[in-house]
Design a protein around this motif. Structure first.
Motif, PDB file in Angstrom:
ATOM      1  N   ASP A   1       6.395  56.890  65.249  1.00 50.08           N
ATOM      2  CA  ASP A   1       7.001  58.026  64.510  1.00 50.08           C
ATOM      3  C   ASP A   1       6.655  58.838  63.699  1.00 50.08           C
ATOM      4  O   ASP A   1       6.874  60.122  63.233  1.00 50.08           O
ATOM      5  CB  ASP A   1       8.025  56.933  63.772  1.00 50.08           C
ATOM      6  CG  ASP A   1       9.385  56.506  64.477  1.00 50.08           C
ATOM      7  OD1 ASP A   1       9.401  56.679  65.656  1.00 50.08           O
ATOM      8  OD2 ASP A   1       9.833  55.501  63.767  1.00 50.08           O
TER       9      ASP A   1
ATOM     10  N   SER B   1      17.250  67.457  60.769  1.00 48.34           N
ATOM     11  CA  SER B   1      18.290  66.118  61.233  1.00 48.34           C
ATOM     12  C   SER B   1      17.313  65.037  61.744  1.00 48.34           C
ATOM     13  O   SER B   1      17.575  63.973  61.504  1.00 48.34           O
ATOM     14  CB  SER B   1      19.642  66.532  61.771  1.00 48.34           C
ATOM     15  OG  SER B   1      19.212  67.084  63.238  1.00 48.34           O
ATOM     16  N   ARG B   2      16.483  65.427  62.777  1.00 50.17           N
ATOM     17  CA  ARG B   2      15.881  64.756  63.526  1.00 50.17           C
ATOM     18  C   ARG B   2      14.609  63.918  62.593  1.00 50.17           C
ATOM     19  O   ARG B   2      14.259  62.748  62.737  1.00 50.17           O
ATOM     20  CB  ARG B   2      15.222  65.010  64.613  1.00 50.17           C
ATOM     21  CG  ARG B   2      14.143  64.389  65.592  1.00 50.17           C
ATOM     22  CD  ARG B   2      15.376  63.662  66.509  1.00 50.17           C
ATOM     23  NE  ARG B   2      14.360  62.656  67.428  1.00 50.17           N
ATOM     24  CZ  ARG B   2      14.256  61.333  67.601  1.00 50.17           C
ATOM     25  NH1 ARG B   2      14.960  60.717  66.746  1.00 50.17           N
ATOM     26  NH2 ARG B   2      13.398  60.780  68.028  1.00 50.17           N
ATOM     27  N   LYS B   3      14.223  64.550  61.557  1.00 51.98           N
ATOM     28  CA  LYS B   3      13.290  64.476  60.603  1.00 51.98           C
ATOM     29  C   LYS B   3      13.783  63.176  59.579  1.00 51.98           C
ATOM     30  O   LYS B   3      13.178  62.193  59.574  1.00 51.98           O
ATOM     31  CB  LYS B   3      12.726  65.242  59.843  1.00 51.98           C
ATOM     32  CG  LYS B   3      11.443  66.122  60.543  1.00 51.98           C
ATOM     33  CD  LYS B   3      10.978  67.109  59.482  1.00 51.98           C
ATOM     34  CE  LYS B   3       9.632  67.956  60.190  1.00 51.98           C
ATOM     35  NZ  LYS B   3       9.114  68.875  59.279  1.00 51.98           N
TER      36      LYS B   3
ATOM     37  N   GLN C   1      16.173  61.190  60.668  1.00 55.55           N
ATOM     38  CA  GLN C   1      16.539  60.243  61.126  1.00 55.55           C
ATOM     39  C   GLN C   1      14.946  59.002  61.567  1.00 55.55           C
ATOM     40  O   GLN C   1      15.183  57.962  61.190  1.00 55.55           O
ATOM     41  CB  GLN C   1      16.867  60.304  63.097  1.00 55.55           C
ATOM     42  CG  GLN C   1      18.385  60.731  62.883  1.00 55.55           C
ATOM     43  CD  GLN C   1      18.696  61.327  64.415  1.00 55.55           C
ATOM     44  OE1 GLN C   1      17.608  61.629  65.041  1.00 55.55           O
ATOM     45  NE2 GLN C   1      19.757  61.349  64.610  1.00 55.55           N
ATOM     46  N   ILE C   2      14.181  59.983  61.608  1.00 47.52           N
ATOM     47  CA  ILE C   2      12.622  59.126  61.842  1.00 47.52           C
ATOM     48  C   ILE C   2      12.222  58.594  60.489  1.00 47.52           C
ATOM     49  O   ILE C   2      11.826  57.665  60.273  1.00 47.52           O
ATOM     50  CB  ILE C   2      11.531  60.119  62.363  1.00 47.52           C
ATOM     51  CG1 ILE C   2      12.024  60.697  63.967  1.00 47.52           C
ATOM     52  CG2 ILE C   2      10.145  59.532  62.170  1.00 47.52           C
ATOM     53  CD1 ILE C   2      11.244  61.436  64.548  1.00 47.52           C
TER      54      ILE C   2
ATOM     55  N   GLN D   1      14.408  57.611  58.124  1.00 54.65           N
ATOM     56  CA  GLN D   1      14.971  56.122  57.810  1.00 54.65           C
ATOM     57  C   GLN D   1      14.428  55.252  58.814  1.00 54.65           C
ATOM     58  O   GLN D   1      14.427  54.135  58.412  1.00 54.65           O
ATOM     59  CB  GLN D   1      16.506  56.791  58.292  1.00 54.65           C
ATOM     60  CG  GLN D   1      17.513  55.308  57.989  1.00 54.65           C
ATOM     61  CD  GLN D   1      17.718  55.100  56.621  1.00 54.65           C
ATOM     62  OE1 GLN D   1      17.658  55.636  55.629  1.00 54.65           O
ATOM     63  NE2 GLN D   1      17.239  53.532  56.477  1.00 54.65           N
ATOM     64  N   ARG D   2      14.165  55.235  59.950  1.00 56.36           N
ATOM     65  CA  ARG D   2      13.665  54.385  60.732  1.00 56.36           C
ATOM     66  C   ARG D   2      12.316  54.009  60.393  1.00 56.36           C
ATOM     67  O   ARG D   2      11.916  52.684  60.128  1.00 56.36           O
ATOM     68  CB  ARG D   2      13.256  54.879  62.077  1.00 56.36           C
ATOM     69  CG  ARG D   2      12.993  53.759  63.344  1.00 56.36           C
ATOM     70  CD  ARG D   2      13.036  54.387  64.704  1.00 56.36           C
ATOM     71  NE  ARG D   2      12.475  55.157  64.990  1.00 56.36           N
ATOM     72  CZ  ARG D   2      12.804  56.385  65.792  1.00 56.36           C
ATOM     73  NH1 ARG D   2      13.883  56.368  66.362  1.00 56.36           N
ATOM     74  NH2 ARG D   2      12.057  57.090  66.108  1.00 56.36           N
TER      75      ARG D   2
ATOM     76  N   SER E   1      14.702  54.560  69.635  1.00 54.45           N
ATOM     77  CA  SER E   1      15.793  55.081  68.821  1.00 54.45           C
ATOM     78  C   SER E   1      16.399  53.745  67.933  1.00 54.45           C
ATOM     79  O   SER E   1      17.243  54.082  67.137  1.00 54.45           O
ATOM     80  CB  SER E   1      16.814  55.798  69.436  1.00 54.45           C
ATOM     81  OG  SER E   1      17.485  54.977  70.416  1.00 54.45           O
ATOM     82  N   GLN E   2      16.251  52.656  68.319  1.00 52.69           N
ATOM     83  CA  GLN E   2      16.831  51.545  67.693  1.00 52.69           C
ATOM     84  C   GLN E   2      15.934  51.203  66.425  1.00 52.69           C
ATOM     85  O   GLN E   2      14.664  51.035  66.779  1.00 52.69           O
ATOM     86  CB  GLN E   2      17.271  50.493  68.517  1.00 52.69           C
ATOM     87  CG  GLN E   2      18.142  50.503  69.691  1.00 52.69           C
ATOM     88  CD  GLN E   2      18.014  49.436  70.563  1.00 52.69           C
ATOM     89  OE1 GLN E   2      17.226  48.899  70.722  1.00 52.69           O
ATOM     90  NE2 GLN E   2      19.207  49.479  71.447  1.00 52.69           N
ATOM     91  N   ASN E   3      16.650  50.566  65.473  1.00 53.96           N
ATOM     92  CA  ASN E   3      16.064  49.929  64.346  1.00 53.96           C
ATOM     93  C   ASN E   3      15.695  48.517  64.818  1.00 53.96           C
ATOM     94  O   ASN E   3      16.318  48.033  65.460  1.00 53.96           O
ATOM     95  CB  ASN E   3      16.865  50.119  63.077  1.00 53.96           C
ATOM     96  CG  ASN E   3      17.171  51.164  62.403  1.00 53.96           C
ATOM     97  OD1 ASN E   3      16.311  51.984  62.797  1.00 53.96           O
ATOM     98  ND2 ASN E   3      18.212  51.075  61.762  1.00 53.96           N
TER      99      ASN E   3
END
Length: 175
Positions: free
Chosen positions: A21, A32-34, A36-37, A39-40, A82-84
């Motif tokens: 990541d 928006s993709r940043k 998400q990453i 958050q992961r 993409s899953q936590n």
């Protein structure tokens, strides 16, 4: 496979995912993709922190490291990036007669972890003993200090991570 090995595999999976990541994050321009990453990454670090604290509490209290092997998820070879990562489920502590002490907000304020006093914090009406918790070294945690009520702060930083609280010793309840 023993419990320690399962936890080691989970932590290694989280570290590997985080490295990937971080690399991906450095090459992205899509905000928006940043997000998400990021958050992961936050979730992975929170899970690693939780596992570390939980293991330390289990060892300190003389409990078996893992109550059952099924409570620690083992990542499969085909993990969807993409899953936590899953968080192990732990039994929620309840207030037993031995920890029924009640605290007013004023009494809680005296448990600052200073001058030989224990370090207590309250979340959702439960008072937790943070005295030996590594995340609360020096009776503080990311600018928060012991002796206070932190329900809103916990919810904003650790939403959906009640398992963090389940691993903490309970000192009593806030009235």
């Amino acid at each position: 496979m023993d419990s320690i090995e399962m936890i080691r595999m989970q932590v290694n999976h989280l570290v590997t995912q985080s490295r990937q990541d971080l690399h991906t994050l450095s090459t992205l321009s899509d905000p928006s993709r940043k997000a998400q990453i990021l958050q992961r990454l936050w979730d992975a670090l929170s899970t690693i922190h939780f596992l570390s604290e939980w293991l330390a509490n289990q060892a300190k209290n003389g409990y078996p490291i893992v109550p059952s092997q099924s409570s620690i998820p083992v990542p499969s070879e085909n993990v969807n990036q993409s899953q936590n990562p899953p968080v192990p489920s732990l039994p929620t502590q309840s207030l037993s007669p031995s920890n029924q002490r009640t605290f007013t907000i004023g009494e809680l304020a005296t448990f600052t972890g200073k001058n030989g006093r224990p370090a207590y914090v309250a979340v959702n009406g439960i008072v937790y003993d943070m005295t030996t918790n590594r995340a609360w070294a020096a009776a503080s945690h990311f600018g928060l200090t012991a002796g206070k009520e932190y329900t809103q702060e916990f919810a904003s930083c650790h939403a959906g991570q009640q398992s963090i609280l389940a691993a903490l010793p309970i000192a009593g309840r806030l009235v």
